[in-house]
Design a protein around this motif. Structure first.
Motif, short mmCIF file in Angstrom:
data_model
loop_
_atom_site.label_atom_id
_atom_site.label_comp_id
_atom_site.label_asym_id
_atom_site.label_seq_id
_atom_site.Cartn_x
_atom_site.Cartn_y
_atom_site.Cartn_z
N TYR A 12 0.83 -1.21 0.00
CA TYR A 12 0.00 0.00 0.00
C TYR A 12 0.86 1.26 0.00
O TYR A 12 0.64 2.18 -0.79
N LEU A 13 1.87 1.28 0.87
CA LEU A 13 2.71 2.48 0.97
C LEU A 13 3.50 2.70 -0.32
O LEU A 13 3.72 3.84 -0.74
N ILE A 14 3.93 1.61 -0.96
CA ILE A 14 4.67 1.77 -2.22
C ILE A 14 3.76 2.32 -3.31
O ILE A 14 4.14 3.20 -4.08
N ALA A 15 2.51 1.83 -3.36
CA ALA A 15 1.63 2.17 -4.48
C ALA A 15 0.98 3.54 -4.33
O ALA A 15 0.56 4.16 -5.30
N LYS A 16 0.91 4.05 -3.10
CA LYS A 16 0.18 5.28 -2.84
C LYS A 16 0.86 6.48 -3.51
O LYS A 16 2.07 6.64 -3.45
N VAL A 17 0.06 7.29 -4.19
CA VAL A 17 0.60 8.52 -4.79
C VAL A 17 -0.21 9.68 -4.22
O VAL A 17 -1.36 9.87 -4.56
N GLY A 18 0.41 10.44 -3.32
CA GLY A 18 -0.32 11.53 -2.68
C GLY A 18 -1.53 10.98 -1.95
O GLY A 18 -1.40 10.08 -1.11
N LYS A 19 -2.72 11.49 -2.29
CA LYS A 19 -3.92 11.01 -1.63
C LYS A 19 -4.62 9.90 -2.40
O LYS A 19 -5.65 9.42 -2.00
N THR A 20 -4.06 9.53 -3.56
CA THR A 20 -4.75 8.53 -4.37
C THR A 20 -3.99 7.22 -4.41
O THR A 20 -2.80 7.17 -4.11
N LEU A 21 -4.72 6.16 -4.76
CA LEU A 21 -4.14 4.83 -4.80
C LEU A 21 -4.45 4.22 -6.17
O LEU A 21 -5.52 3.68 -6.39
N PRO A 22 -3.49 4.32 -7.12
CA PRO A 22 -3.75 3.75 -8.44
C PRO A 22 -3.76 2.22 -8.35
O PRO A 22 -2.82 1.62 -7.85
N MET A 23 -4.85 1.60 -8.82
CA MET A 23 -5.04 0.17 -8.58
C MET A 23 -4.05 -0.69 -9.36
O MET A 23 -3.64 -1.74 -8.89
N THR A 24 -3.66 -0.24 -10.56
CA THR A 24 -2.70 -1.04 -11.33
C THR A 24 -1.35 -1.09 -10.61
O THR A 24 -0.71 -2.14 -10.52
#
Lengths: 359, 267
Positions: free
Chosen positions: A161-173
């Motif tokens: 989760y922490l790796i994938a998180k970009v700012g306030k959004t979480l791109p699912m891919t």
């Protein structure tokens, strides 16, 4: 004020009788609940020593306060029913329900038919934790294996989760890719530990394939709160999950707080999966096939899909566990072998029956 | 009177600002069109008004309320969007898709009632999709899907409807039908409507007012007659066109000429 034209007018042409469609799905839920009770009853009765149904009913009724039933059965049977088989199949039911619901919500969340509860690192984290638990002194195993497996699963998904998180959004891919990559990394460590584990290897492989042998009430008591709370939270998000079958922009434009829904569902699905695998191992196949089978039969509306998957998952895993302990008795077959061996042909049959898009 | 007002709004994505400091107002009952070349920021404005992206500066006001400060649910009761290339779930029936338009009115727990079904059916009638009600989305054509997303927007019972290239996938018959529908709703219901359009002739025919975008800024704004002229099209699109009044209503009609015909002419 706006769109008065749209309000009220009853139109008969093309009217879809949704009330009756919904009623039939509610009957399906009730039917599956009934089937679950039957399956529980029958699977308690069968096994290395078969128990007559009358004895079984009397034994169960005798547990109800103020109902005076004379004990005509031996204390061995009493133990088999209440200390061996009942906790075991209740745990199997809870785990089946948890994996099926987690799989349904992941498939919905990722809009991906290949998604299963282990997609973003839960399984690999749990496996590494469990194998580490096996390497500790044997006396600690009963606590160290489930605890480390549970923590391993949560830590793995947390990192993803922490790796994938970009700012306030979480791109699912990104989330899926990070999960697959971290999973491969953790598996590398797990495989090395397995090779190095010597005589513990057999136990480790049995755990990885899943087993409900040696289940007792305390295990049921530990996992139940996680699984029940997680499943209820996911059920409550059935409508947002429906809307999120559109893309994220559209879901937002229809009033869904997409990032919050994603986070809540990810946490709930991860928790119930981690709790489910912690005691019984990485049982495969339930979390990907049960949601698809239910979707094929009853359609894609999550308000029905989620409860139907919960019940179907429980029924499927209780039956699979009954097969695991009876087919080659007294030898137990790992449950992961049964779920794939029986589940895959059934699913392929369903695929052939419905020759249309399945997702 | 409800108004939609953009005040010095800049919009963009993490690293790139697409819309720079634009200000305009949209009024109920008026067809406002946004035209401009690919990449000029038409869709970004739609995403800004529906708060899929938040302005990096400036404010968007709806009825005096700041859109970025409203809850998504309340905003979706007021603003409906017909997106350009929506992902639609193939297994849903057309009726189930349009029913999703009721989401902001239902919230998390309420179950839809007969009145929601009636609203959905009516929206499907208006968009000529009621016969598709029980078909699955996967079986439908691009044009049918487009009309269903319009029906879904109508089922939201919005005050503002934002249409992003609503005619892009439609044949000429449904182009006219769709824009007639948008215009009627806008006029009769007093909806605020903002429509992005590629086609300058459709824009001239249907919009009361046009905003011509150039690199994320407003190049010109006004009636079609004022905005669509040879010089503006040359400046913004870099294209040489000829513009004549439409024979039936004198609205500016843009004619293109392929290079080979200009060559033939000059001989």
């Amino acid at each position: 004020m706006a769109l008065e034209v749209i309000r009220g007018n009853a139109i008969t042409k093309g009217a879809v009788n949704y009330a009756s469609l919904h009623r039939s799905r509610i009957y399906a839920i009730a039917g599956l609940a009934l089937l679950l009770l039957c399956v529980i009853t029958i699977t308690i009765a069968i096994g290395s020593s078969d128990i007559p149904l009358t004895t079984l009913f009397n034994a169960i009724l005798s547990k109800i306060p103020f109902l005076d039933i004379e004990q005509t059965w031996t204390s061995t049977i009493e133990t088999i029913i209440f200390q061996i088989r009942l906790p075991r199949l209740i745990l199997a039911g809870l785990v089946g329900a948890a994996l099926a619901v987690a799989g349904t919500s992941y498939q919905g969340l990722f809009r991906n038919p290949l998604a299963d509860p282990y997609l973003i690192g839960v399984a690999q984290g749990a496996a590494l934790g469990a194998v580490t638990g096996f390497l500790l002194p044997v006396a600690w195993h009963i606590a160290s294996i489930p605890l480390l497996s549970f923590l391993g699963a949560l830590v793995a998904v947390g990192i993803v989760y922490l790796i994938a998180k970009v700012g306030k959004t979480l791109p699912m891919t990104t989330l899926i890719l990070a999960g697959v990559a971290l999973g491969a990394f953790l598996s590398a460590i797990t495989y090395y530990l397995m090779i190095a584990s010597g005589d513990k290897l057999h136990g480790i492989i049995a755990w990885l394939l899943g087993t409900f042998a040696l289940t007792s009430w305390w295990q049921v008591a530990v996992v139940t709160p996680y699984i029940i709370v997680g499943i209820v939270i996911i059920w409550l998000h059935a409508r947002p999950l429906n809307v999120m079958q559109l893309d994220e922009d559209q879901a937002q434009q229809l009033g869904i707080n997409v990032e919050r829904v994603k986070l809540i569902l990810l946490i709930a699905a991860t928790l119930i999966t981690a709790a489910a695998v912690s005691f019984c191992g990485i049982i495969g196949f339930v979390g990907i096939i049960v949601p698809h089978a239910v979707r094929l039969i009853w359609g894609p509306d999550h308000r029905f899909l989620l409860p139907l998957a919960t019940l179907s998952g429980a029924i499927f895993l209780i039956l699979a566990d009954a097969a695991a302990r009876t087919v080659l008795a007294p030898t137990e077959i790992p449950i992961g072998v049964i779920t794939a061996f029986v589940g895959a042909p059934f699913f392929l049959y369903l695929l052939r029956q419905k020759k249309r898009a399945i997702f | 009177m409800l108004t939609l007002r953009l005040q010095h709004v800049s919009l963009g994505y993490t690293k790139k600002t697409v819309i720079h400091d634009i200000t305009f107002e949209a009024l109920p009952g008026e067809m406002l069109g946004i035209i401009g070349p690919n990449g000029s920021g038409k869709s970004t404005i739609i995403k800004g008004i529906s708060h899929v992206i938040t302005p990096s500066s400036g404010h968007i006001f709806l009825d005096g309320l700041n859109v970025a400060a409203m809850s998504r649910e309340n905003l979706a009761k007021l603003v409906a969007v017909v997106p350009q290339n929506p992902v639609l779930p193939e297994l849903f029936t057309a009726f189930e898709l349009v029913l999703l338009g009721r989401t902001p009115h239902l919230g998390l727990f309420r179950y839809e009632t007969e009145s929601d079904y009636a609203i959905v059916r009516h929206a499907m009638q208006l968009t000529n999709t009621i016969d598709l009600a029980e078909r699955r989305i996967g079986e439908l054509s691009g044009g049918e899907r487009q009309r269903l997303t319009i029906a879904r927007a109508l089922a939201q019972q919005p005050e503002v409807i934002l249409l992003d290239e609503p005619t892009a996938h439609l044949d000429i018959n449904y182009q006219v039908e769709t824009l007639d529908l948008a215009q009627n709703l806008c006029r009769q219901q007093g909806l605020i409507s903002v429509t992005t359009l590629h086609d300058l002739n459709l824009a001239a025919q249907y919009c009361d007012r046009l905003i011509l975008l150039h690199n994320g800024r407003i190049h010109s704004e006004g009636t079609p007659e004022n905005v669509i002229n040879v010089q503006a099209i040359k400046e913004v699109y870099g294209a040489d066109v000829t513009i004549y009044p439409h024979p039936m209503n004198n609205l500016p009609t843009t004619y293109i000429a392929p290079q080979r015909s200009t060559v033939t002419q000059s001989k």
